[in-house]
Design a protein around this motif. Structure first.
Motif, PDB file in Angstrom:
ATOM      1  N   ARG A  46       0.829  -1.207   0.000  1.00 48.99           N
ATOM      2  CA  ARG A  46       0.000   0.000   0.000  1.00 48.99           C
ATOM      3  C   ARG A  46       0.863   1.256   0.000  1.00 48.99           C
ATOM      4  NH1 ARG A  46      -5.312  -0.664   0.542  1.00 48.99           N
ATOM      5  NH2 ARG A  46      -6.105  -2.699   1.168  1.00 48.99           N
ATOM      6  N   LEU A  47       1.951   1.231   0.783  1.00 47.12           N
ATOM      7  CA  LEU A  47       2.841   2.394   0.824  1.00 47.12           C
ATOM      8  C   LEU A  47       3.492   2.638  -0.539  1.00 47.12           C
ATOM      9  CD1 LEU A  47       4.590   1.866   4.303  1.00 47.12           C
ATOM     10  CD2 LEU A  47       2.856   3.561   3.720  1.00 47.12           C
ATOM     11  N   LYS A  48       3.860   1.558  -1.226  1.00 50.06           N
ATOM     12  CA  LYS A  48       4.517   1.669  -2.532  1.00 50.06           C
ATOM     13  C   LYS A  48       3.532   1.687  -3.702  1.00 50.06           C
ATOM     14  CE  LYS A  48       8.886   1.616  -1.265  1.00 50.06           C
ATOM     15  NZ  LYS A  48       9.847   2.690  -1.622  1.00 50.06           N
ATOM     16  N   ASN A  49       2.228   1.547  -3.358  1.00 55.82           N
ATOM     17  CA  ASN A  49       1.173   1.579  -4.383  1.00 55.82           C
ATOM     18  C   ASN A  49       1.352   0.471  -5.426  1.00 55.82           C
ATOM     19  OD1 ASN A  49      -1.242   2.675  -5.360  1.00 55.82           O
ATOM     20  ND2 ASN A  49      -0.169   3.949  -6.861  1.00 55.82           N
ATOM     21  N   TYR A  50       1.707  -0.721  -4.928  1.00 54.74           N
ATOM     22  CA  TYR A  50       1.796  -1.865  -5.827  1.00 54.74           C
ATOM     23  C   TYR A  50       0.383  -2.347  -6.145  1.00 54.74           C
ATOM     24  CZ  TYR A  50       6.785  -2.228  -4.726  1.00 54.74           C
ATOM     25  OH  TYR A  50       8.113  -1.969  -4.590  1.00 54.74           O
ATOM     26  N   GLY A  51       0.090  -2.542  -7.407  1.00 54.53           N
ATOM     27  CA  GLY A  51      -1.226  -3.003  -7.805  1.00 54.53           C
ATOM     28  C   GLY A  51      -1.324  -4.521  -7.823  1.00 54.53           C
ATOM     29  N   GLY A  52      -2.472  -4.997  -8.251  1.00 58.09           N
ATOM     30  CA  GLY A  52      -2.685  -6.432  -8.350  1.00 58.09           C
ATOM     31  C   GLY A  52      -2.804  -6.866  -9.802  1.00 58.09           C
ATOM     32  N   GLU A  53      -2.952  -8.163  -9.995  1.00 62.59           N
ATOM     33  CA  GLU A  53      -3.149  -8.701 -11.338  1.00 62.59           C
ATOM     34  C   GLU A  53      -4.615  -8.579 -11.739  1.00 62.59           C
ATOM     35  OE1 GLU A  53      -0.001 -12.198 -11.913  1.00 62.59           O
ATOM     36  OE2 GLU A  53      -1.520 -12.689 -10.441  1.00 62.59           O
ATOM     37  N   PRO A  54      -4.932  -8.780 -13.007  1.00 57.61           N
ATOM     38  CA  PRO A  54      -6.344  -8.800 -13.409  1.00 57.61           C
ATOM     39  C   PRO A  54      -7.107  -9.881 -12.638  1.00 57.61           C
ATOM     40  CG  PRO A  54      -4.921  -8.649 -15.340  1.00 57.61           C
ATOM     41  CD  PRO A  54      -4.020  -8.890 -14.165  1.00 57.61           C
ATOM     42  N   LYS A  55      -8.317  -9.550 -12.207  1.00 53.36           N
ATOM     43  CA  LYS A  55      -9.090 -10.477 -11.391  1.00 53.36           C
ATOM     44  C   LYS A  55      -9.560 -11.663 -12.223  1.00 53.36           C
ATOM     45  CE  LYS A  55     -12.849 -10.553  -8.028  1.00 53.36           C
ATOM     46  NZ  LYS A  55     -13.895  -9.743  -7.339  1.00 53.36           N
ATOM     47  N   ALA A  56      -9.284 -12.858 -11.707  1.00 51.74           N
ATOM     48  CA  ALA A  56      -9.687 -14.071 -12.421  1.00 51.74           C
ATOM     49  C   ALA A  56     -11.176 -14.327 -12.228  1.00 51.74           C
ATOM     50  CB  ALA A  56      -8.882 -15.272 -11.910  1.00 51.74           C
ATOM     51  N   ASP A  57     -11.836 -14.865 -13.270  1.00 54.06           N
ATOM     52  CA  ASP A  57     -13.253 -15.203 -13.115  1.00 54.06           C
ATOM     53  C   ASP A  57     -13.386 -16.504 -12.333  1.00 54.06           C
ATOM     54  OD1 ASP A  57     -12.949 -17.439 -14.940  1.00 54.06           O
ATOM     55  OD2 ASP A  57     -12.987 -16.002 -16.577  1.00 54.06           O
ATOM     56  N   TRP A  58     -14.613 -16.814 -11.938  1.00 55.14           N
ATOM     57  CA  TRP A  58     -14.844 -17.984 -11.082  1.00 55.14           C
ATOM     58  C   TRP A  58     -14.489 -19.289 -11.785  1.00 55.14           C
ATOM     59  CZ3 TRP A  58     -15.448 -17.960  -6.045  1.00 55.14           C
ATOM     60  CH2 TRP A  58     -15.844 -16.764  -5.428  1.00 55.14           C
ATOM     61  N   LYS A  59     -14.736 -19.340 -13.081  1.00 58.67           N
ATOM     62  CA  LYS A  59     -14.402 -20.563 -13.820  1.00 58.67           C
ATOM     63  C   LYS A  59     -12.904 -20.830 -13.779  1.00 58.67           C
ATOM     64  CE  LYS A  59     -14.742 -22.750 -18.362  1.00 58.67           C
ATOM     65  NZ  LYS A  59     -15.197 -22.585 -19.782  1.00 58.67           N
ATOM     66  N   THR A  60     -12.093 -19.776 -14.000  1.00 63.08           N
ATOM     67  CA  THR A  60     -10.636 -19.919 -13.957  1.00 63.08           C
ATOM     68  C   THR A  60     -10.177 -20.324 -12.566  1.00 63.08           C
ATOM     69  OG1 THR A  60     -10.402 -18.244 -15.677  1.00 63.08           O
ATOM     70  CG2 THR A  60      -8.443 -18.743 -14.357  1.00 63.08           C
ATOM     71  N   ARG A  61     -10.784 -19.722 -11.541  1.00 59.91           N
ATOM     72  CA  ARG A  61     -10.408 -20.053 -10.164  1.00 59.91           C
ATOM     73  C   ARG A  61     -10.617 -21.538  -9.856  1.00 59.91           C
ATOM     74  NH1 ARG A  61     -12.922 -15.016  -6.590  1.00 59.91           N
ATOM     75  NH2 ARG A  61     -11.360 -13.459  -7.194  1.00 59.91           N
ATOM     76  N   TRP A  62     -11.800 -22.022 -10.234  1.00 60.52           N
ATOM     77  CA  TRP A  62     -12.084 -23.427  -9.920  1.00 60.52           C
ATOM     78  C   TRP A  62     -11.241 -24.379 -10.765  1.00 60.52           C
ATOM     79  CZ3 TRP A  62     -13.877 -24.245  -5.500  1.00 60.52           C
ATOM     80  CH2 TRP A  62     -14.824 -23.405  -4.915  1.00 60.52           C
ATOM     81  N   GLN A  63     -10.953 -24.013 -11.999  1.00 57.99           N
ATOM     82  CA  GLN A  63     -10.082 -24.854 -12.830  1.00 57.99           C
ATOM     83  C   GLN A  63      -8.680 -24.938 -12.234  1.00 57.99           C
ATOM     84  OE1 GLN A  63     -10.385 -22.991 -16.697  1.00 57.99           O
ATOM     85  NE2 GLN A  63     -12.043 -24.356 -17.366  1.00 57.99           N
ATOM     86  N   CYS A  64      -8.132 -23.782 -11.828  1.00 56.41           N
ATOM     87  CA  CYS A  64      -6.796 -23.772 -11.232  1.00 56.41           C
ATOM     88  C   CYS A  64      -6.774 -24.531  -9.909  1.00 56.41           C
ATOM     89  CB  CYS A  64      -6.330 -22.330 -11.014  1.00 56.41           C
ATOM     90  SG  CYS A  64      -6.013 -21.401 -12.518  1.00 56.41           S
ATOM     91  N   THR A  65      -7.837 -24.369  -9.123  1.00 59.12           N
ATOM     92  CA  THR A  65      -7.902 -25.053  -7.825  1.00 59.12           C
ATOM     93  C   THR A  65      -7.978 -26.562  -8.013  1.00 59.12           C
ATOM     94  OG1 THR A  65      -9.030 -23.142  -6.863  1.00 59.12           O
ATOM     95  CG2 THR A  65      -9.168 -25.224  -5.662  1.00 59.12           C
ATOM     96  N   TRP A  66      -8.816 -27.003  -8.954  1.00 60.02           N
ATOM     97  CA  TRP A  66      -8.962 -28.440  -9.210  1.00 60.02           C
ATOM     98  C   TRP A  66      -7.633 -29.038  -9.672  1.00 60.02           C
ATOM     99  CZ3 TRP A  66     -11.816 -32.334  -7.968  1.00 60.02           C
ATOM    100  CH2 TRP A  66     -11.766 -33.516  -8.722  1.00 60.02           C
TER     101      TRP A  66
END
Length: 425
Positions: free
Chosen positions: A194-214
């Protein structure tokens, strides 16, 4: 005079860049041969007997399982799943790095292996996402130290064998401190982002999340199998280490199908190199301890502390300062095997829990992994990122301060370490 000669020879050899194991062995054998009645046959017998402890066989198992995980695709899929869930947060890759190190620590038991496996993937990713490279290297080096605190831990195995303490209880004692230290690193990384204002990656959709988790489920099950088999009474730590190797190989060969003959050879070469280093230091350090014991140096130190009425608080201060200083020029295995035989009588005299002391000692060894000039994690991360050691040190300094504060907290509140072992029969 003999003790001064022993340490003088050891320091001279060390300054001449003789490997630690050989420095210990040569200095010990020379002084034993010149000043005592021990002959070389007795020294050789002591060296071999130091390796005749069945719990030590857990070390090559956990090292090999960690190497298979690092190079067989398991760690990559774990990181992909974590990035899908939290990578979009502010400083999300920092969070992914620490969580990945905690999971990998629950498999490998080795700090350098953890730093190498996670750093090879996430340092380039963090730099590409706009993180300062110095910060990325420091974060991986510090988070990688969790490899010897969160069970299973090679350092806990060595402490258990040396102090004749239950390895299962030592493993359990590392759980809450490991979560605490991981949590402190998480909070620190989020504040820094937060101090360095580092951003995040593009938010993954739910389908991608469950595929990666599986895809990552087989990897997530590995820590469950290791710790569940130990605390469920199914396996000893040594047997669990072998089970982890076969499970990791099964996942890599038959599920992910990423194992090749050349990759398997490189995995074996890496695991043999790490294990050989540890198993060379153990007999050398035991020879070192044999001389100290023959001269009753531990007993004399304990008697001196008893006569000087040194309190528990002053003992902790002296020991932690000693560990920190030794960590600047020795690595963790050597420090444990050199100092613990001397400290055990003092720990008993001051009525300090051996399990509590072991946790504090392991966290001190974590600091040894990231303190220059010989911190192993510093060299591992510097090699991965192809940066000078000085840059890695600058990146890790804020995390050293945070880890020292956590260590003080663990010393002041022993219940954090002792609560879970107290629940075991």
């Amino acid at each position: 005079m003999e003790a001064a000669l022993l340490f003088s020879i050891f320091i001279i050899l060390f300054l001449l860049h003789v490997p630690i194991a050989l420095s210990l062995a040569i200095s010990s054998v020379l002084v034993l041969a010149l000043t005592t009645d021990f002959n070389l046959y007795m020294v050789a017998q002591k060296m071999f007997s130091a390796l005749e402890s069945p719990p030590l066989m857990a070390i090559p198992g956990f090292v090999l399982a960690g190497a298979v995980m690092a190079h067989g695709g398991i760690s990559r899929y774990l990181i992909a799943a974590l990035r899908a869930w939290v990578g979009h947060l502010r400083g999300g890759l920092s969070v992914v790095t620490i969580l990945a190190c905690m999971i990998f620590a629950a498999i490998s038991g080795s700090s350098p292996a953890t730093a190498a496996a996670i750093g090879g993937i996430l340092i380039p990713a963090m730099v590409e996402a706009g993180y300062e490279k110095r910060y990325a290297m420091g974060l991986v080096a510090a988070s990688g130290t969790l490899g010897i605190l969160i069970p299973p831990s090679i350092t806990f195995v060595l402490i258990g064998v040396t102090a004749n303490e239950s390895i299962g209880k030592l493993f359990m004692a590392g759980v809450l401190p490991g979560i605490l230290l991981g949590g402190v690193l998480l909070i620190t990384s989020i504040i820094y982002a937060r101090l360095k204002n580092y951003g995040g990656e593009p938010k993954a959709d739910w389908k991608t999340r469950w595929q990666c988790t599986w895809k990552a489920v087989p990897g997530f099950l590995l820590p469950v199998i290791i710790l569940g088999s130990i605390y469920g009474g199914v396996c000893t730590p040594t047997e669990a280490s072998i089970v982890s190797v076969f499970y990791a190989l099964f996942v890599t060969i038959f599920i992910y199908r990423e194992m090749t003959w050349n990759k398997f050879r490189s995995i074996l070469r890496e695991a043999i190199g790490i294990t050989s280093m540890i198993f060379l230091i153990i007999p050398a350090a035991m020879t070192f301890a044999m001389y100290l014991t023959s001269e009753q140096i531990p007993a004399k130190i304990a008697q001196w502390i008893a006569n000087s009425n040194l309190g528990v608080g002053m003992f902790w201060v002296a020991v932690l300062v000693m560990f920190f200083v030794m960590g600047t020029f020795l690595e963790a295995v050597s420090i444990v095997l050199i100092t613990l035989p001397i400290l055990i009588p003092i720990i008993k005299h001051l009525d300090i829990s051996m399990i509590h002391f072991a946790v504090a000692m392991v966290v001190s060894m974590e600091l040894a992994m990231i303190t220059p000039p010989v911190g192993l994690n510093l060299f591992v991360v510097g090699g991965i990122a192809r940066e000078r050691l000085e840059e890695v040190v600058k990146g890790v300094l804020p995390f050293i301060a945070v880890m020292i504060l956590t260590l003080i907290c663990l010393v002041l509140f022993p219940k954090i370490s002792l609560y879970l072992p107290s629940l075991m029969r």
